[in-house]
Write a protein that holds these residues in place. Structure first.
Motif, short mmCIF file in Angstrom:
data_model
loop_
_atom_site.label_atom_id
_atom_site.label_comp_id
_atom_site.label_asym_id
_atom_site.label_seq_id
_atom_site.Cartn_x
_atom_site.Cartn_y
_atom_site.Cartn_z
N ALA A 142 -4.77 5.03 -4.68
CA ALA A 142 -4.55 4.64 -3.29
C ALA A 142 -5.48 5.37 -2.33
O ALA A 142 -5.82 4.86 -1.26
CB ALA A 142 -3.09 4.90 -2.90
N GLU A 143 -5.92 6.57 -2.71
CA GLU A 143 -6.82 7.33 -1.86
C GLU A 143 -8.18 6.67 -1.71
O GLU A 143 -8.94 6.98 -0.78
CB GLU A 143 -6.98 8.75 -2.41
N TYR A 195 0.83 -1.20 0.00
CA TYR A 195 0.00 0.00 0.00
C TYR A 195 0.87 1.25 0.00
O TYR A 195 0.61 2.21 -0.75
CB TYR A 195 -0.96 0.04 1.19
N ASP A 196 1.90 1.27 0.84
CA ASP A 196 2.78 2.45 0.88
C ASP A 196 3.45 2.68 -0.47
O ASP A 196 3.62 3.82 -0.91
CB ASP A 196 3.84 2.28 1.97
N ALA A 208 -1.00 6.69 -7.15
CA ALA A 208 -1.15 7.49 -5.94
C ALA A 208 -2.60 7.96 -5.77
O ALA A 208 -3.15 7.92 -4.65
CB ALA A 208 -0.20 8.69 -5.98
N GLU A 209 -3.23 8.37 -6.86
CA GLU A 209 -4.63 8.80 -6.79
C GLU A 209 -5.54 7.63 -6.43
O GLU A 209 -6.46 7.77 -5.61
CB GLU A 209 -5.05 9.40 -8.12
N MET A 252 -1.91 3.21 5.42
CA MET A 252 -3.28 2.80 5.15
C MET A 252 -4.20 3.08 6.35
O MET A 252 -3.85 2.80 7.49
CB MET A 252 -3.30 1.31 4.81
N ALA A 265 0.84 4.18 -2.80
CA ALA A 265 0.59 5.58 -2.47
C ALA A 265 1.72 6.48 -2.98
O ALA A 265 1.48 7.65 -3.30
CB ALA A 265 0.42 5.74 -0.96
#
Length: 324
Positions: A106-107, A86-87, A103-104, A308, A90
């Protein structure tokens, strides 16, 4: 190819006699034979059996790194995740560096629960000349599907603990989980790696007919190992005597980490609360038949790991039971 590995009949009619609206959620996980996929399928089965109006359909196969991205893109509701992947998503790094929307996306990905991945088992045949992980120099091995989180973790552990570099000091075949295990069965690779909560199906199968030994590096401490473990991984022993024909006469030190069930941030808070509640309040339905289920813990599930964030519905349940 994906395989449907769980699912239940639609919920019955409401007491009023009107048909109840059915919420169908899509969950993707890794190869169905792997322990983490079994945990997730069990999660789905428990929810399906105990929460009216919801069906979680689970498809097994493919990489968790891609599944997580598909949640963010709105093409799935649930998948396997880990703090590390997850990191990376992101940050748009590593396996996500060529995904412009990582990155988008991941939000839109949040957490429902964490659970232990299981110790990474570095396995050789009982009569192998490979006694330590340091001995795989020049060997051909399977350490996970290339590009996946398991491959990334095993490669880094080997390098941190032994100094051996994949592609230079040993060869790691490119294969999926099923093909990698078959390569170990037929002797095409000298070492097979699988992270799982014991007892693991693959090692139960293998040890029915052949001897089996788990190996560790000569050194399991030092700055390189500490850097590898970081915030999310930890050392853990694999006990002796778990499997038939296991030749280890004592415990073997390996590493473990956390994985979890990611869920779309777009899902309704009440729905996610009810899903989370249905699972934890009915987990005892399987613990007696699945020893690995005893490793699931509500406090572990709710801990903050990396960037997360818990879905508000899951957070509400964990706050109610005192896990937060």
């Amino acid at each position: 190819m994906e395989h449907l590995i769980t699912g239940t009949a639609l919920a019955a009619m409401l007491a009023t006699g009107a048909a109840q609206a059915q919420e169908t959620l899509r969950m993707a996980t890794i190869a169905p034979s792997l322990g983490q996929a079994i945990t997730m399928a069990t999660f789905a089965n428990i929810v399906n059996d105990n929460l009216e109006g919801v069906t979680i359909e689970v498809a097994g196969g493919g990489a968790a790194t891609l599944h997580q991205l598909e949640i963010g893109r709105g093409n799935l509701e649930m998948s396997m995740t880990s703090p590390n992947i997850y990191d990376l998503m992101a940050a748009g790094a590593a396996m996500y560096q060529n995904e412009a929307d990582a990155a988008e996306a991941a939000e839109n990905v949040q957490l429902l629960m964490w659970f232990p991945y299981g110790q990474y088992h570095y396995a050789v045949r009982g009569d192998s000349d490979i006694q330590l992980l340091d001995d795989i120099e020049g060997a051909t091995v399977f350490i996970g599907p290339q590009g996946g989180g398991a491959y990334h973790s095993a490669r880094r552990w080997i390098e941190a603990s032994t100094g051996l570099v994949v592609g230079e000091d040993y060869e790691a075949i490119s294969a999926n989980w099923q093909t990698g295990f078959q390569a170990f069965l037929d002797g095409s690779v000298e070492m097979y790696v699988n992270g799982c909560l014991d007892p693991c199906q693959q090692f139960l199968q293998f040890s029915e007919t052949e001897s089996l030994r788990f190996i560790q590096p000569e050194m399991t401490e030092g700055p390189e190992v500490e850097a590898f473990l970081g915030e999310y991984s930890f050392l853990e022993e694999i006990p002796a005597g778990i499997y038939e024909n296991q030749t280890n006469d004592g415990p073997v030190i390996s590493h473990n980490t956390s994985v979890g069930i990611a869920i779309s941030a777009d899902l309704d808070e009440e729905l996610v609360y009810q899903i989370t509640r249905a699972f934890w309040e009915n987990l005892d339905q399987v613990t007696s038949q699945a020893p690995w289920a005893a490793a699931l813990d509500v406090n572990f599930a709710a801990e903050q790991r990396g960037l997360m964030q818990l879905h508000p519905g899951a957070r509400r349940y964990y706050e109610e039971v005192g896990a937060l």
